[in-house]
Each structure stands twice: as C-alpha cells, then as structure tokens.
Design a protein around this motif. Structure first.
Motif, PDB file in Angstrom:
ATOM      1  N   PRO A 138       2.190  19.546   3.186  1.00 32.12           N
ATOM      2  CA  PRO A 138       1.258  19.051   4.253  1.00 32.12           C
ATOM      3  C   PRO A 138       0.056  18.003   3.125  1.00 32.12           C
ATOM      4  O   PRO A 138      -0.416  17.088   3.842  1.00 32.12           O
ATOM      5  N   ARG A 139      -0.207  18.352   2.003  1.00 36.89           N
ATOM      6  CA  ARG A 139      -1.222  17.663   1.362  1.00 36.89           C
ATOM      7  C   ARG A 139      -0.945  16.235   1.264  1.00 36.89           C
ATOM      8  O   ARG A 139      -1.733  15.210   0.825  1.00 36.89           O
ATOM      9  N   TRP A 140       0.400  15.868   1.125  1.00 33.44           N
ATOM     10  CA  TRP A 140       0.806  14.369   0.992  1.00 33.44           C
ATOM     11  C   TRP A 140       0.636  13.580   2.397  1.00 33.44           C
ATOM     12  O   TRP A 140       1.223  12.434   2.385  1.00 33.44           O
ATOM     13  N   ARG A 141       0.556  14.307   3.580  1.00 34.88           N
ATOM     14  CA  ARG A 141       0.897  13.591   4.740  1.00 34.88           C
ATOM     15  C   ARG A 141      -0.177  12.473   5.123  1.00 34.88           C
ATOM     16  O   ARG A 141       0.181  11.471   5.598  1.00 34.88           O
ATOM     17  N   SER A 142      -1.292  12.589   4.455  1.00 34.66           N
ATOM     18  CA  SER A 142      -2.419  11.679   4.541  1.00 34.66           C
ATOM     19  C   SER A 142      -2.325  10.469   3.657  1.00 34.66           C
ATOM     20  O   SER A 142      -2.973   9.579   3.697  1.00 34.66           O
ATOM     21  N   VAL A 143      -1.318  10.487   2.560  1.00 33.15           N
ATOM     22  CA  VAL A 143      -0.944   9.350   1.802  1.00 33.15           C
ATOM     23  C   VAL A 143      -0.120   8.367   2.119  1.00 33.15           C
ATOM     24  O   VAL A 143       1.060   8.971   2.648  1.00 33.15           O
TER      25      VAL A 143
ATOM     26  N   GLU B 115      -7.177  12.704  -8.893  1.00 31.02           N
ATOM     27  CA  GLU B 115      -8.304  12.037  -9.456  1.00 31.02           C
ATOM     28  C   GLU B 115      -8.361  10.377  -9.108  1.00 31.02           C
ATOM     29  O   GLU B 115      -9.367   9.877  -9.430  1.00 31.02           O
ATOM     30  N   SER B 116      -7.488   9.834  -8.618  1.00 32.03           N
ATOM     31  CA  SER B 116      -7.574   8.519  -7.999  1.00 32.03           C
ATOM     32  C   SER B 116      -8.424   8.398  -6.918  1.00 32.03           C
ATOM     33  O   SER B 116      -8.772   7.243  -6.570  1.00 32.03           O
ATOM     34  N   GLY B 117      -8.497   9.330  -6.004  1.00 29.58           N
ATOM     35  CA  GLY B 117      -9.316   9.602  -4.974  1.00 29.58           C
ATOM     36  C   GLY B 117      -8.515   9.293  -3.841  1.00 29.58           C
ATOM     37  O   GLY B 117      -8.980   9.262  -2.845  1.00 29.58           O
ATOM     38  N   VAL B 118      -7.221   9.232  -3.796  1.00 27.29           N
ATOM     39  CA  VAL B 118      -6.421   8.885  -2.447  1.00 27.29           C
ATOM     40  C   VAL B 118      -6.309  10.149  -1.912  1.00 27.29           C
ATOM     41  O   VAL B 118      -6.333  10.204  -0.571  1.00 27.29           O
ATOM     42  N   LEU B 119      -6.159  11.494  -2.365  1.00 21.96           N
ATOM     43  CA  LEU B 119      -6.300  12.845  -1.922  1.00 21.96           C
ATOM     44  C   LEU B 119      -7.886  13.195  -1.543  1.00 21.96           C
ATOM     45  O   LEU B 119      -8.628  12.986  -2.434  1.00 21.96           O
TER      46      LEU B 119
ATOM     47  N   ASN C 213       0.793  -1.127   0.002  1.00 22.90           N
ATOM     48  CA  ASN C 213       0.057  -0.197  -0.001  1.00 22.90           C
ATOM     49  C   ASN C 213       0.995   1.291   0.139  1.00 22.90           C
ATOM     50  O   ASN C 213       0.415   2.286   0.417  1.00 22.90           O
ATOM     51  N   ASN C 214       1.992   1.273  -0.413  1.00 21.53           N
ATOM     52  CA  ASN C 214       2.957   2.321  -0.583  1.00 21.53           C
ATOM     53  C   ASN C 214       2.373   3.272  -1.798  1.00 21.53           C
ATOM     54  O   ASN C 214       3.166   3.306  -2.851  1.00 21.53           O
ATOM     55  N   ALA C 215       1.532   4.153  -1.481  1.00 25.53           N
ATOM     56  CA  ALA C 215       0.746   4.720  -2.735  1.00 25.53           C
ATOM     57  C   ALA C 215       1.473   5.849  -3.363  1.00 25.53           C
ATOM     58  O   ALA C 215       1.619   6.223  -4.283  1.00 25.53           O
ATOM     59  N   LEU C 216       2.166   6.596  -2.143  1.00 24.32           N
ATOM     60  CA  LEU C 216       2.927   7.849  -2.544  1.00 24.32           C
ATOM     61  C   LEU C 216       3.965   7.443  -3.524  1.00 24.32           C
ATOM     62  O   LEU C 216       4.103   8.135  -4.294  1.00 24.32           O
TER      63      LEU C 216
END
Length: 447
Positions: A343-348, A443-447, A195-198
């Motif tokens: 900051p916006r990538w912290r939840s990924v 667009e993938s819905g991850v963010l 699950n290493n999405a980023l």
C-alpha cells in the motif's frame, strides 16, 4: 647543370610546402587567438555538448587513448553530409610550459594545430537491421595525434582555425592500474520527462545487492519524482548524473529507426553516451554494464557480479566483452498473490518490478537481443547490442548463467499467462531489498 639545380630546388620547395600542408604547423596561443580581443580569449568548455566552429558538428569530450599510441580521441557527433576538413588544436597548460608567460590562471601555452582524422561509427546491429542507420548525425571519433606536443592538456576541434575556439580538457592522461570501482552501470539516456520513480529506486537498490558500486546516467529530462531520486543517490555517492541537453542542439529521435521515428540523431544520442561512458570510466571501473534503466543484468548461477565475472574470466581469460541475453517480463502480467503490492508504494509513480514474475519465451527463428558487460580497456567503439571495435574475444554468456530482467511492454502480447515462464529471481532479495527501497523513497522525499 643550372637548369637541373633550379628544377631540383623547385622540387624540394614544392615537396616542403606539400609536407607542411599535409602534416601540421606549430603556433603559439598568441598567434592563434589575439589577446587584444576579449571574445577570442581561450574558453574552456563546462558543457557536455559543444558546437564545432565552422560546421554543424558537435564535440562531447576528449580522452587520451594510450592503446592508440597516445592519440587524443574526441567523442563527437558528426553531420555526415558535411564532411569538410576538421582540425585539432592541441594546447598545453601554461604551468607545464616554462617558456610561456601565463598572466592568468588556466592560461594555455604552446599549441599545435593539425588535420584531424574522422572515424564515423558504422551503423547497424549486424543481424539484418540497423541501429542509427539513416540518421544524418552519427557518433564519431575525431582523432588527433601530434608528436610535437605529447603533453597536451586541452583540445579543440574546428573547421576554421581562426574562429573563436572552445577547449575541452583531455581526460585519461595516465594509465591507472588501481581502479575505484569493480562494477559500474552506464545508462544511456533519460528523456521525455521520465518519471518512473519506483522502478528506478528498485533497480538501484537491486544493483547494490549484486555488487554495483557506481551508476552513470545521461539526463536530458526527467519528472519531479525521479529528480528527487536522482538527488538522493547523487548525495549518497552511488550516482553520477551527466547533463545531456541534446535537444538544445538537434531534433533527437525517440526511437531507433530513422524510417519510423525520424529526427536528426538516433534515440537522443544513445550511441554517443554509451561510448562516452566507456572512456569516462575506462580507468575508474574494472567492468562496465551497458544497459537501459528498465533492464537489470542479473546473475542466475552466482550470488553476485563479482563471483560471476570471476568464473567467466577464469574460463575465458582472453575475453573482454560478455554479451548478456535480454528477456522480457511483460508489465501487463502481474503476480496473482499480490505479495509485493504494498500500500505504501501506491502513491509512487512507476512500475513495481517485483510484481512482474512472468517471462516471455524466446521467439523462434528470431535473434534475441543482448546487452553488454565489458572490460572498458578492451573496447574502442560500441553500439547498443554489440561492440564495434574491441581487443580480445567476445563471449556469449549462456542464458542460465546470467540474463537481463527487462520489465516493459510485451513483445508477445498475444500470449496468455500460462504460456509464459514464472521467474521469481528478484524475490530472493526480499529481506534486504524491501527495507532499502523504503529508505530510499522516504529519504528522497518521494514517500
């Protein structure tokens, strides 16, 4: 005189029987599989892994290898302790056989059965320790060749000619000069609910910027965020996801060493998927990059892969295999500036590779592993770090020309930050890379 003639006739008869047993016999589909029993009707496999009847072996996919005189090569997984005779059943699509009265779409016509040749891929890196060594199941080529049925469209491998057979479609029927892609990446396996999405999204977007048009990935299991990323790139058209349910058939090892990791087959069948990808894209892509999901084959002296390979092929026209050095960027060491700690990538979930700019030095007196950039039409068999059989030459690409950026756990964890090299190559792509990563995550819905 009569005794001599009798002896001669007996000898000719015996020789005829031996030849019949040694080579092949041609039979119709009706003789091979009785149409009176629905269970024995021809079955075409829709799976990527198919059991071989009468054995513990597995077949994966079938290809015509024009470099071997049109032999049919079935990429397989063979249980090395049970090397019983195997047979090929080669059949033509009924539409291509005017003498066969097909009553159903997709029916198979005249078939030929013959003894198969099994070539187990050899184990080992070739520099002191083995890849796949000791595992009971091994990647193999099952070769079929029938001069009586060059128009074969389907093949089945079996240890029992009277078993219910499942057929594979034979791919690569024609040699193609016009290829759809210049550069395709073959990523061997996703497993363990990866699950290493980023890092996945960052890597895909980086590959676009250096000239990759297609990525192929073999998926055993992944986490929910990576599943969203996979769907996004499949819809976009850049990604092909090949289902790889190896754990439904064998107990796969989670590592490369049988002594350390055990299991039936090396690293979720990594060797099988790499070889399968070579043949799958042999007539689709000019070059293939064979590496893992956490590795990026990165040109350092050229703006992109096309310019890199233009130079290398001009300098080494007889080479079809290019070995690229692997260099470790420890994910435990971070850039102090925090420039890409967005900051916006912290939840990924996953690793932010842009934060890891420290590279380990080469370990003295130790071989530096490589991954491969190949012309697939030059390769017959591959291992992870080098090819096993190929046409033409192999060239080791200098480290300063191209190297692998491999963000992972450190190999030299005892080294402090000031003992590492600073390598900010990825930062050169910032202007285009950051917006494209954001777009993919949104667009993938991850963010």
């Amino acid at each position: 005189m009569i005794q001599r003639k009798f002896a001669l006739l007996v000898g000719i008869g015996a020789l005829t029987v031996l030849l019949m047993l040694r080579w092949e016999h041609t039979i119709t589909l009706v003789n091979l599989m009785s149409s009176k029993r629905p269970a024995t009707e021809p079955k075409l496999s829709k799976d990527t892994i198919t059991p071989i009847p009468g054995s513990r072996h597995l077949m994966v996919s079938a290809f015509k290898d024009h470099r071997l005189g049109g032999a049919i090569k079935v990429i397989s997984i063979i249980f090395r302790q049970e090397l019983q005779p195997l047979y090929c059943v080669l059949c033509a699509n009924a539409k291509a056989d005017a003498n066969f009265d097909a009553k159903a779409d997709g029916a198979l016509g005249q078939c030929t059965s013959l003894r198969a040749r099994v070539h187990l891929h050899r184990d080992g890196y070739g520099f002191g320790f083995g890849i796949g060594f000791g595992f009971p199941f091994v990647t193999s080529d099952v070769l079929c060749m029938s001069p009586m049925l060059q128009q074969a469209t389907h093949v089945s491998i079996t240890a029992n000619l009277y078993a219910n057979l499942t057929f594979l479609s034979i791919q690569n029927q024609e040699v193609k000069e016009s290829l759809r892609y210049n550069f395709t990446v073959c990523i061997s396996n996703l497993f363990g609910e990866y699950n290493n999405a980023l890092q996945f999204a960052q890597t895909m977007e980086l590959y676009k910027l250096i000239g990759v048009q297609k990525v192929v990935i073999y998926n055993t299991s992944c986490g929910p965020d990576v599943e969203k990323i996979l769907k996004y790139y499949r819809k976009e058209g850049m990604l092909e996801v090949v289902p790889w349910p190896i754990d439904k058939f064998l107990t796969p090892s989670t590592g490369w060493s049988y002594d350390l990791h055990h299991g039936d087959i090396h690293y979720y069948g990594q060797l099988t998927t790499l070889n399968e990808c070579i043949y799958r894209y042999m007539y689709q892509s000019k070059y293939l990059l064979l590496n893992d999901i956490d590795e990026i084959i990165m040109p350092y002296k050229h703006a992109n892969l096309e310019k890199l390979m233009g130079t290398l092929q001009q300098q080494h026209p007889n080479a079809g295999v290019f070995m690229i050095e692997n260099h470790i960027f420890p994910k435990t060491q971070f850039d102090d500036s925090g420039r890409f700690r967005l900051p916006r990538w912290r939840s990924v979930p996953g690793v932010n590779i842009l934060e890891h700019v420290y590279r380990e030095p080469d370990r003295k007196h130790m071989f530096n592993p490589t991954k491969l950039l190949i012309n697939p039409r030059s390769v017959l068999q591959t291992s992870v770090h080098f090819t096993l059989k190929q046409f033409g030459l192999v060239f080791n690409v200098p480290f300063d020309v191209c190297r692998i950026i491999h963000v992972r756990v450190p190999l030299q964890g005892q080294l402090s930050k000031d003992q590492l090299f600073v390598d900010k190559k990825l930062w050169e792509f910032e202007k285009l890379l950051i917006p494209s990563i954001d777009r993919a995550l949104n667009e993938s819905g991850v963010l």
